[in-house]
Design an enzyme around this catalytic site. Structure first.
Site, PDB file in Angstrom:
ATOM      1  N   PRO A  10       0.802  -1.234   0.000  1.00 30.95           N
ATOM      2  CA  PRO A  10       0.000   0.000   0.000  1.00 30.95           C
ATOM      3  C   PRO A  10       0.833   1.282   0.000  1.00 30.95           C
ATOM      4  CG  PRO A  10      -0.061  -1.070   2.154  1.00 30.95           C
ATOM      5  CD  PRO A  10       0.589  -2.044   1.204  1.00 30.95           C
ATOM      6  N   ASN A  11       0.339   2.221  -0.775  1.00 34.38           N
ATOM      7  CA  ASN A  11       0.886   3.576  -0.894  1.00 34.38           C
ATOM      8  C   ASN A  11       2.184   3.669  -1.696  1.00 34.38           C
ATOM      9  OD1 ASN A  11      -1.218   4.812   0.748  1.00 34.38           O
ATOM     10  ND2 ASN A  11      -0.300   3.693   2.442  1.00 34.38           N
ATOM     11  N   ARG A  18       4.905  10.896  -2.800  1.00 31.52           N
ATOM     12  CA  ARG A  18       4.683  10.614  -1.385  1.00 31.52           C
ATOM     13  C   ARG A  18       5.970  10.877  -0.601  1.00 31.52           C
ATOM     14  NH1 ARG A  18       4.581   4.560   1.201  1.00 31.52           N
ATOM     15  NH2 ARG A  18       3.929   5.140   3.300  1.00 31.52           N
ATOM     16  N   TYR A  23      11.095   8.878   0.766  1.00 34.16           N
ATOM     17  CA  TYR A  23      11.071   7.793  -0.221  1.00 34.16           C
ATOM     18  C   TYR A  23      11.740   8.131  -1.549  1.00 34.16           C
ATOM     19  CZ  TYR A  23       7.767   5.811   3.121  1.00 34.16           C
ATOM     20  OH  TYR A  23       7.195   5.316   4.264  1.00 34.16           O
ATOM     21  N   ASN A  74       8.136  -5.550  -0.673  1.00 38.36           N
ATOM     22  CA  ASN A  74       7.993  -4.375   0.173  1.00 38.36           C
ATOM     23  C   ASN A  74       6.501  -4.286   0.496  1.00 38.36           C
ATOM     24  OD1 ASN A  74       7.784  -1.962   1.507  1.00 38.36           O
ATOM     25  ND2 ASN A  74       9.081  -0.811   0.088  1.00 38.36           N
ATOM     26  N   ALA A  77       3.091  -0.765   5.023  1.00 35.39           N
ATOM     27  CA  ALA A  77       2.649  -0.815   6.422  1.00 35.39           C
ATOM     28  C   ALA A  77       2.188  -2.210   6.850  1.00 35.39           C
ATOM     29  CB  ALA A  77       1.541   0.213   6.648  1.00 35.39           C
ATOM     30  N   HIS A  80       4.240  -4.416   9.293  1.00 32.60           N
ATOM     31  CA  HIS A  80       4.305  -4.249  10.743  1.00 32.60           C
ATOM     32  C   HIS A  80       3.212  -5.004  11.496  1.00 32.60           C
ATOM     33  CE1 HIS A  80       7.219  -1.371   9.464  1.00 32.60           C
ATOM     34  NE2 HIS A  80       6.318  -0.603   8.881  1.00 32.60           N
ATOM     35  N   ASP A  87       1.919 -15.060   6.457  1.00 27.88           N
ATOM     36  CA  ASP A  87       1.625 -16.480   6.193  1.00 27.88           C
ATOM     37  C   ASP A  87       1.730 -16.786   4.708  1.00 27.88           C
ATOM     38  OD1 ASP A  87       1.218 -17.079   8.853  1.00 27.88           O
ATOM     39  OD2 ASP A  87      -0.974 -17.140   8.730  1.00 27.88           O
ATOM     40  N   GLU A  97      12.977  -9.082   1.940  1.00 28.19           N
ATOM     41  CA  GLU A  97      12.163  -7.959   2.450  1.00 28.19           C
ATOM     42  C   GLU A  97      12.926  -6.660   2.201  1.00 28.19           C
ATOM     43  OE1 GLU A  97      11.318  -8.414   6.627  1.00 28.19           O
ATOM     44  OE2 GLU A  97      10.604  -6.339   6.815  1.00 28.19           O
ATOM     45  N   HIS A  99      12.787  -2.342   2.453  1.00 28.33           N
ATOM     46  CA  HIS A  99      12.180  -1.067   2.849  1.00 28.33           C
ATOM     47  C   HIS A  99      13.061   0.054   2.316  1.00 28.33           C
ATOM     48  CE1 HIS A  99       9.313  -3.186   5.186  1.00 28.33           C
ATOM     49  NE2 HIS A  99      10.296  -3.895   5.715  1.00 28.33           N
ATOM     50  N   SER A 101      12.989   3.253   3.138  1.00 29.17           N
ATOM     51  CA  SER A 101      13.466   4.106   4.229  1.00 29.17           C
ATOM     52  C   SER A 101      14.109   3.255   5.326  1.00 29.17           C
ATOM     53  CB  SER A 101      12.292   4.892   4.820  1.00 29.17           C
ATOM     54  OG  SER A 101      11.363   4.003   5.440  1.00 29.17           O
ATOM     55  N   ARG A 106      12.763   5.565  12.349  1.00 31.15           N
ATOM     56  CA  ARG A 106      11.460   6.233  12.262  1.00 31.15           C
ATOM     57  C   ARG A 106      10.580   5.868  13.465  1.00 31.15           C
ATOM     58  NH1 ARG A 106       9.044   5.352   6.525  1.00 31.15           N
ATOM     59  NH2 ARG A 106       7.790   7.146   7.199  1.00 31.15           N
ATOM     60  N   ARG A 110       7.212   1.161  13.290  1.00 32.91           N
ATOM     61  CA  ARG A 110       7.887   0.652  12.094  1.00 32.91           C
ATOM     62  C   ARG A 110       9.082  -0.237  12.440  1.00 32.91           C
ATOM     63  NH1 ARG A 110       5.464   3.856   8.064  1.00 32.91           N
ATOM     64  NH2 ARG A 110       4.951   5.921   8.846  1.00 32.91           N
TER      65      ARG A 110
HETATM   66  C1  DQA Z   1       8.209   1.195   3.850  1.00 30.79           C
HETATM   67  C2  DQA Z   1       8.238   1.493   5.342  1.00 30.79           C
HETATM   68  C3  DQA Z   1       6.880   1.247   5.969  1.00 30.79           C
HETATM   69  O1  DQA Z   1       6.919   1.541   7.354  1.00 30.79           O
HETATM   70  C4  DQA Z   1       5.841   2.146   5.320  1.00 30.79           C
HETATM   71  O2  DQA Z   1       4.565   1.884   5.868  1.00 30.79           O
HETATM   72  C5  DQA Z   1       5.841   2.062   3.839  1.00 30.79           C
HETATM   73  C6  DQA Z   1       7.110   1.964   3.134  1.00 30.79           C
HETATM   74  C7  DQA Z   1       9.536   1.564   3.155  1.00 30.79           C
HETATM   75  O3  DQA Z   1       9.715   1.154   2.016  1.00 30.79           O
HETATM   76  O4  DQA Z   1      10.370   2.270   3.732  1.00 30.79           O
HETATM   77  O5  DQA Z   1       4.794   2.156   3.206  1.00 30.79           O
HETATM   78  O6  DQA Z   1       7.992  -0.199   3.664  1.00 30.79           O
END
Ligand code: DQA
Length: 148
Positions: A10-11, A18, A23, A74, A77, A80, A87, A97, A99, A101, A106, A110
């Site tokens: 998401p996002n 954003r 990012y 990735n 959110a 977390h 699963d 995995e 990320h 950032s 942070r 997170r």
């Molecule tokens: C993220 C870090 C997460 O905490 C956040 O919710 C994201 C992006 C990152 O790529 O740094 O959406 O996964």
């Protein structure tokens, strides 16, 4: 060619606009283009997808599991708190995995990931370059889902 899915949660479709101070300025479309190209140079058949819907992400992880394909994940959110995504991720041959950032620098929420325990590797805080590092790792380690 070894198939690898890059799955963004998401996002992350808002990359470029954003919080660019967190990012970066790269859009999701140009990141996707770059990763397909970079992957090809590493002998990987890379497919990049992004969703804001948890069920869709779970379906894609099932698809990767059925195809025996590794994943760069990735989960945004969901990382977390989503045991459902964790699963489903546990079903794929291997996942890295990522990320963008440095989540540890942070907010407290997170700092914990429900995905890390079963990840083949974790790349945090390297910007969008973290995806390239994840692909390099999967290319170097081969695909545990493929026989031979
Ligand atoms: C993220 C870090 C997460 O905490 C956040 O919710 C994201 C992006 C990152 O790529 O740094 O959406 O996964």
């Amino acid at each position: 060619m070894q198939k690898v899915f890059v799955l963004n949660g998401p996002n992350l479709g808002r990359l470029g606009t954003r919080q660019p101070e967190v990012y970066g300025a790269t859009t999701h479309a140009s990141l996707a283009e770059h990763l397909v190209e970079t992957g090809r140079g590493m002998g990987l058949d890379v497919e990049v997808r992004q969703t804001d819907h948890e069920g869709e992400m779970i379906g894609w992880l099932h698809e990767a599991a059925d195809a025996g394909a590794s994943v760069v994940l990735n989960a945004g959110a969901w990382t977390h708190y989503s045991y459902a995504v964790a699963d489903a991720a546990a079903l794929v041959p291997a996942y890295v995995e990522v990320h963008i950032s440095n989540v540890h620098a942070r907010e407290e929420f997170r700092h914990h990931s429900v995905l890390s325990a079963k990840a083949a590797g974790i790349i945090v805080g390297c910007g969008v370059g973290g995806y390239d590092l994840a692909l390099a790792h999967l290319a170097a380690s081969g695909n545990p889902g493929e026989a031979g």
